[in-house]
Design a protein around this motif. Structure first.
Motif, mmCIF file in Angstrom:
data_model
loop_
_atom_site.group_PDB
_atom_site.id
_atom_site.type_symbol
_atom_site.label_atom_id
_atom_site.label_comp_id
_atom_site.label_asym_id
_atom_site.label_seq_id
_atom_site.Cartn_x
_atom_site.Cartn_y
_atom_site.Cartn_z
ATOM 1 N N ILE A 61 97.662 -13.216 15.246
ATOM 2 C CA ILE A 61 96.318 -12.824 15.660
ATOM 3 C C ILE A 61 95.867 -13.589 16.894
ATOM 4 C CG2 ILE A 61 93.874 -12.853 14.978
ATOM 5 C CD1 ILE A 61 94.807 -12.380 12.093
ATOM 6 N N TYR A 62 96.110 -14.907 16.889
ATOM 7 C CA TYR A 62 95.492 -15.762 17.906
ATOM 8 C C TYR A 62 96.444 -16.232 19.004
ATOM 9 C CZ TYR A 62 91.551 -15.895 14.714
ATOM 10 O OH TYR A 62 90.492 -15.543 13.914
ATOM 11 N N TYR A 63 97.754 -16.080 18.811
ATOM 12 C CA TYR A 63 98.682 -16.632 19.804
ATOM 13 C C TYR A 63 99.686 -15.611 20.327
ATOM 14 C CZ TYR A 63 96.823 -21.234 18.768
ATOM 15 O OH TYR A 63 95.987 -22.317 18.632
ATOM 16 N N THR A 64 99.453 -14.330 20.112
ATOM 17 C CA THR A 64 100.345 -13.310 20.655
ATOM 18 C C THR A 64 99.987 -13.007 22.102
ATOM 19 O OG1 THR A 64 100.808 -12.254 18.530
ATOM 20 C CG2 THR A 64 101.054 -10.890 20.494
ATOM 21 N N ASP A 65 100.985 -13.040 22.950
ATOM 22 C CA ASP A 65 100.829 -12.646 24.351
ATOM 23 C C ASP A 65 101.344 -11.205 24.462
ATOM 24 O OD1 ASP A 65 100.867 -12.200 27.063
ATOM 25 O OD2 ASP A 65 101.854 -14.094 27.571
ATOM 26 N N THR A 66 100.445 -10.266 24.685
ATOM 27 C CA THR A 66 100.834 -8.844 24.689
ATOM 28 C C THR A 66 101.758 -8.486 25.832
ATOM 29 O OG1 THR A 66 98.788 -8.327 25.885
ATOM 30 C CG2 THR A 66 98.742 -8.113 23.484
ATOM 31 N N SER A 67 101.898 -9.371 26.801
ATOM 32 C CA SER A 67 102.819 -9.086 27.902
ATOM 33 C C SER A 67 104.268 -9.361 27.518
ATOM 34 C CB SER A 67 102.443 -9.927 29.128
ATOM 35 O OG SER A 67 102.647 -11.313 28.872
ATOM 36 N N LYS A 68 104.452 -10.021 26.365
ATOM 37 C CA LYS A 68 105.807 -10.336 25.904
ATOM 38 C C LYS A 68 106.219 -9.370 24.801
ATOM 39 C CE LYS A 68 105.454 -15.237 27.094
ATOM 40 N NZ LYS A 68 105.540 -16.625 26.607
ATOM 41 N N ASP A 69 107.502 -9.385 24.515
ATOM 42 C CA ASP A 69 108.047 -8.422 23.569
ATOM 43 C C ASP A 69 108.153 -8.962 22.153
ATOM 44 O OD1 ASP A 69 108.276 -6.675 25.618
ATOM 45 O OD2 ASP A 69 110.433 -6.979 25.928
ATOM 46 N N SER A 70 107.548 -10.082 21.865
ATOM 47 C CA SER A 70 107.654 -10.648 20.519
ATOM 48 C C SER A 70 106.286 -11.106 20.045
ATOM 49 C CB SER A 70 108.628 -11.834 20.523
ATOM 50 O OG SER A 70 108.157 -12.844 21.378
ATOM 51 N N PRO A 71 106.083 -11.101 18.710
ATOM 52 C CA PRO A 71 104.792 -11.540 18.176
ATOM 53 C C PRO A 71 104.599 -13.035 18.363
ATOM 54 C CG PRO A 71 106.350 -11.158 16.397
ATOM 55 C CD PRO A 71 107.007 -10.677 17.651
ATOM 56 N N GLY A 72 103.352 -13.439 18.414
ATOM 57 C CA GLY A 72 103.053 -14.854 18.593
ATOM 58 C C GLY A 72 103.220 -15.648 17.308
ATOM 59 N N SER A 73 103.288 -16.953 17.454
ATOM 60 C CA SER A 73 103.350 -17.856 16.298
ATOM 61 C C SER A 73 102.563 -19.106 16.640
ATOM 62 C CB SER A 73 104.796 -18.220 15.952
ATOM 63 O OG SER A 73 105.410 -18.889 17.042
ATOM 64 N N LEU A 74 102.105 -19.805 15.617
ATOM 65 C CA LEU A 74 101.357 -21.037 15.850
ATOM 66 C C LEU A 74 102.273 -22.073 16.485
ATOM 67 C CD1 LEU A 74 99.398 -21.435 12.480
ATOM 68 C CD2 LEU A 74 98.528 -20.553 14.642
ATOM 69 N N PRO A 75 101.807 -22.768 17.535
ATOM 70 C CA PRO A 75 102.604 -23.871 18.074
ATOM 71 C C PRO A 75 102.870 -24.894 16.973
ATOM 72 C CG PRO A 75 100.748 -23.346 19.510
ATOM 73 C CD PRO A 75 100.537 -22.571 18.256
ATOM 74 N N PRO A 76 104.002 -25.622 17.035
ATOM 75 C CA PRO A 76 104.339 -26.557 15.954
ATOM 76 C C PRO A 76 103.229 -27.538 15.605
ATOM 77 C CG PRO A 76 106.207 -26.290 17.421
ATOM 78 C CD PRO A 76 105.065 -25.539 18.052
ATOM 79 N N ASN A 77 102.539 -28.075 16.622
ATOM 80 C CA ASN A 77 101.479 -29.039 16.322
ATOM 81 C C ASN A 77 100.293 -28.378 15.626
ATOM 82 O OD1 ASN A 77 100.934 -27.651 18.744
ATOM 83 N ND2 ASN A 77 99.561 -29.269 19.462
ATOM 84 N N VAL A 78 99.965 -27.156 16.024
ATOM 85 C CA VAL A 78 98.861 -26.427 15.392
ATOM 86 C C VAL A 78 99.241 -26.036 13.968
ATOM 87 C CG1 VAL A 78 97.398 -24.377 15.486
ATOM 88 C CG2 VAL A 78 98.004 -25.575 17.597
ATOM 89 N N ALA A 79 100.475 -25.544 13.785
ATOM 90 C CA ALA A 79 100.938 -25.158 12.445
ATOM 91 C C ALA A 79 100.938 -26.356 11.506
ATOM 92 C CB ALA A 79 102.337 -24.552 12.532
ATOM 93 N N ALA A 80 101.388 -27.509 12.003
ATOM 94 C CA ALA A 80 101.393 -28.720 11.180
ATOM 95 C C ALA A 80 99.977 -29.128 10.800
ATOM 96 C CB ALA A 80 102.090 -29.855 11.933
#
Length: 539
Positions: free
Chosen positions: A54-73
């Motif tokens: 929802i919050y980290y997907t870049d629509t210009s890229k071909d893959s869904p976004g994911s939380l950066p490791p520090n944010v996910a932790a």
């Protein structure tokens, strides 16, 4: 000679009481707190991938976004930081103000912060995640208080013959909370998938995330307030435990009156006997006498809980990543955001149903038969065996067609965690320490466990993600970080096995017998010697 609290009729009546309706009422009231705790702590792992999309997907890229490791932790681990602080604070407060006085506070903090977590706001993704982390910290703070208070209340209400089963039953509600989190997520994600089907990009792109997906994680988090709110009234109706009232507040008359109503029998007021024992066994937490009598016990309960939680919370929080690495859950770019949530929750619900929940109830059934010590040793040993069974042939498990065997063995690690140290590390600290320090020492032991959970949440997530990316980029198989993490978890379990020998067996003994409160005044009458300052130093 006076025998302190051990000679009071009210405490003898509690130790010898037959299993009655009030025992089951106490299990349900205390257990629903743990149901809520588990739901709130573990439901975040079900929606972290959705948050990334929802919050980290870049629509210009071909893959869904994911939380950066520090944010996910941070999102996964910040609640454990709050839990650690809450365990220490409310554990201490429970010995100072009473178990019942503090019990309602923890529940209201949980209700307010569960709702607030779902309402997290911000103009940027970073702002939303920061707000979410803030409220989940305080949610964890309330959850932390539930550990020492629920365990202490149940141990002080129970009879000595089935005390272990009663405390284990309270803790077993954690399994139902984990299961409920998976089921709720399944239902909500399925409902949103049906109502808002995701429009697709071109065939070679991942399917998009519908705007309504933002409501999914918020609803899931806010529903954690419901069970806590439903039990608030009944918590406030529970009388203070007789052991706190008599042994800490020194009010034998009130203790007798409260337990006469609970046990539905006449109990004699023995204030004179309690007054005669005044001053016996009065050493404080930071005294030499405590260190001599219970120092190694506290080291044992704290270190074994610490090592257990490194493994247990790493497994629970990041099983979605493990399932993806062994190809049980498809890659994110092959499905929509809501479908991914659905598949993750389905996998975790299956593990909870087949491994987690049965393990808790095996403990309930057998803990007063075979004892705490044997169950904890068995659990740590078998967790080590199954972790190594997963890690050594890890690349075999990641090949197509072999993930079913991996899932079965992985479920067994959960079974033996719960039919093992995850239950016993919660039970024993509520039984072996003096009444005036019982909640505090349980809080210290539990906080040590949460320190292990923080290592699992922050350290292993970051290490696994970064090792996987770097090794894959360098030409190594995907999942090498997960494999190394499994080896470390196996080593933690083996060390927990060794340190279990510091923890005494409490099966079939009264709380006063385990804590030594029945000994002091029997050995020496009050006033027979001068009391050393180290023995009267209070917390």
């Amino acid at each position: 000679m006076a025998r302190g609290g051990d000679g009071l009729q009210v405490l003898s009546a509690l130790d010898a009481a037959k299993t009655q309706w009030y025992h089951f009422t106490a299990i349900i009231v205390a257990g629903m707190g743990f149901f809520t705790d588990a739901y709130d702590l573990f439901c975040i792992s079900l929606v972290t991938k959705l948050l990334g999309r929802i919050y980290y997907t870049d629509t210009s890229k071909d893959s869904p976004g994911s939380l950066p490791p520090n944010v996910a932790a941070a999102v996964n681990g910040v609640a454990f930081c709050g839990t650690l602080a809450g365990q220490l604070f409310f554990g201490w407060l429970g010995d100072k103000l009473g178990r019942k006085s503090v019990y309602g506070m923890t529940l209201m903090v949980m209700v307010i912060c569960s709702v607030a977590s779902g309402l997290s706001f911000g103009h940027t993704p970073t702002g939303v995640m920061a707000t979410l982390c803030f409220f989940r910290f305080w949610l964890g703070f309330g959850i932390g208080g539930d550990y020492p208070l629920s365990a202490t209340i149940m141990s002080e209400y129970a009879n000595k013959r089935t005390r272990g089963a009663f405390i284990a039953a309270v803790f077993a509600m954690q399994g139902f909370g984990i299961l409920a989190g998976g089921i709720v997520t399944l239902v909500i994600s399925a409902a949103f998938r049906a109502a808002y089907p995701s429009p697709a990009y071109r065939d070679d792109h991942f399917t998009s995330t519908v705007p309504q997906a933002d409501f999914v994680w918020r609803v899931i988090l806010m529903l954690g307030a419901a069970p806590a709110l439903l039990t608030y009234y009944w918590r406030m109706k529970m009388p203070e435990t007789a052991r706190y009232t008599a042994l800490v507040a020194k009010n034998a008359k009130q203790a007798a009156a409260d337990m006469s109503k609970v046990l539905q029998t006449e109990i004699v007021d023995e204030q004179e006997k309690l007054d005669a024992a005044e001053g016996a066994n009065s050493f404080g937490l930071f005294s030499r006498e405590f260190a001599r009598r219970h120092g190694l016990h506290l080291v044992g309960t704290a270190t074994t809980w610490f090592l257990l939680d490194i493994a247990f919370y790493s497994q629970n929080l990041f099983q979605k990543d493990i399932f993806t690495s062994i190809n049980w859950i498809p890659k994110a770019n092959t499905m929509s955001a809501l479908e991914e949530v659905y598949r993750i929750s389905r996998a975790q619900t299956l593990i909870a149903l087949c491994g987690t929940v049965p393990g808790y109830w095996f403990t309930v059934a057998l803990i007063d038969v075979v004892g705490r010590f044997a169950i904890q040793l068995l659990g740590f040993f078998m967790m080590t065996v199954f972790m190594l069974g997963l890690a050594i042939p890890y690349h075999h498990w990641t090949t197509p067609g072999n993930h079913i065997g991996f899932v079965v063995m992985y479920a067994f690690t959960f079974f033996f965690a719960n039919f093992g140290p995850n239950s016993t590390t919660f039970i024993v600290p509520a039984e072996i320490f003096p009444a005036r320090l019982r909640s505090t020492c349980h809080g210290i032991s539990a906080a040590s466990g949460k320190a292990g959970a923080i290592i699992g949440a922050f350290g292993f997530l970051y290490a696994a993600q970064n090792q996987d990316r770097s090794k894959t980029d360098a030409g190594y198989p995907a999942g090498i970080g997960v494999r190394n993490s499994l080896f470390v978890l196996a080593a933690s379990n083996m060390l927990g096995f060794v340190l279990t020998f510091l923890v005494p067996e409490s099966r079939g003994k009264s709380l006063e017998e385990m804590s030594g409160e029945a000994e002091d005044s029997e050995e020496e009458p009050v006033g027979a010697r001068a009391v050393r300052p180290s023995e009267t130093q209070m917390v």
